[in-house]
Motif scaffolding. Structure first.
Motif, PDB file in Angstrom:
ATOM      1  N   GLY A 149       0.554  -1.297   0.079  1.00 51.36           N
ATOM      2  CA  GLY A 149      -0.163   0.032   0.050  1.00 51.36           C
ATOM      3  C   GLY A 149       0.868   1.335  -0.243  1.00 51.36           C
ATOM      4  N   ARG A 150       0.354   2.118  -0.748  1.00 49.60           N
ATOM      5  CA  ARG A 150       1.322   3.478  -1.190  1.00 49.60           C
ATOM      6  C   ARG A 150       0.500   4.555  -0.645  1.00 49.60           C
ATOM      7  N   VAL A 151       0.646   5.197  -0.126  1.00 47.15           N
ATOM      8  CA  VAL A 151       0.290   6.699  -0.048  1.00 47.15           C
ATOM      9  C   VAL A 151       0.225   7.715  -0.905  1.00 47.15           C
ATOM     10  N   VAL A 152      -0.919   8.690  -1.759  1.00 45.38           N
ATOM     11  CA  VAL A 152      -0.519   9.270  -2.728  1.00 45.38           C
ATOM     12  C   VAL A 152      -0.373  10.528  -2.003  1.00 45.38           C
ATOM     13  N   ARG A 153       0.550  11.670  -1.072  1.00 49.21           N
ATOM     14  CA  ARG A 153       0.900  12.866  -0.679  1.00 49.21           C
ATOM     15  C   ARG A 153      -0.566  13.688  -1.006  1.00 49.21           C
TER      16      ARG A 153
END
Length: 243
Positions: free
Chosen positions: A173-177
């Protein structure tokens, strides 16, 4: 049955270092659902859930955090294993009992964590289970039909290692800032003959066997038996461990 699984998972979640402790070690149970909302490992927090879908639970899983070898000098890290059994629970239980110990043994020999260490641990586990099959075959021929997918993630030395046999998935899971959204990124390939490229690979590896993959009840299967290939315990290995 589920209580035994809970006891096993609790044992896996006992931390090897004494500076931090996981809260609510035993987790919570609701019917056939077992879950742990929050725990701690060397590099942060984790949560986990297990749902028993069959009368006989064929799957196993484990989290080990602390020393990844038998040396006091390390390496240190976190090991996560998910073992999706098929045909019975024997293979997934064997993998759960032996894979991490093999990894620690080879990490001790190499004095580090690496792709080669994980590959050797997989191979030793596979060879060990095939030895069990050979011994038990005369009295329990069904043992030759069981197997298990084997998905492992290792965090060590600032690196994330992923190894996979079968069709389980490791997802990051990668957070899009800019938006706060979380993107799901699949980290591991799937080995399932429902995928055309996997079927083609099976045919190329077994050119003299026109029935290596057959369509049975509208489902593609290896020899008409299983969909996943390769997997621990599977008699047909299409590729080496995917790391």
């Amino acid at each position: 049955m589920l209580s035994k699984l809970m006891d096993f998972l609790s044992a896996c979640w006992r931390r090897r270092s004494s500076d931090r402790k996981s809260s609510d070690v035993s987790g919570k149970k609701e019917g056939l659902l077992w879950y742990k909302d929050a725990g701690q490992h060397l590099f942060g927090d984790y949560s986990m859930a297990v749902v028993q879908a069959n009368n006989l639970l064929e799957d196993q899983s484990q989290i080990e955090s602390g020393p990844l070898s038998f040396l006091d000098t390390g390496p240190y890290g976190t090991f996560v294993g998910v073992y999706d059994g098929h045909g019975g629970p024997e293979t997934s239980r064997f993998v759960c009992d032996h894979l991490f110990q093999h990894l620690k043994r080879f990490a001790t020999e190499h004095k580090s964590m690496s792709v080669e260490v994980i590959r050797k641990a997989y191979q030793a586990t596979e060879e060990g289970f095939l030895g069990v099959v050979t011994k038990q075959w005369p009295i329990n021929p069904q043992i030759a039909a069981v197997g298990s997918c084997c998905l492992v993630g290792v965090i060590c030395g600032g690196s994330l290692y992923i190894a996979n046999l079968g069709d389980s998935r490791a997802v990051l899971g990668r957070v899009v800032r800019a938006t706060g959204e979380v993107l799901a990124i699949q980290l591991s390939p799937e080995h399932n003959v429902a995928i055309e490229s996997v079927r083609q690979e099976m045919h190329s590896l077994h050119p003299d066997d026109p029935k290596i993959v057959v369509l049975k009840h509208n489902v593609w299967r290896v020899k008409g038996l299983i969909q996943v290939s390769p997997s621990v315990g599977s008699p047909f290995r299409a590729t080496d461990n995917q790391l």
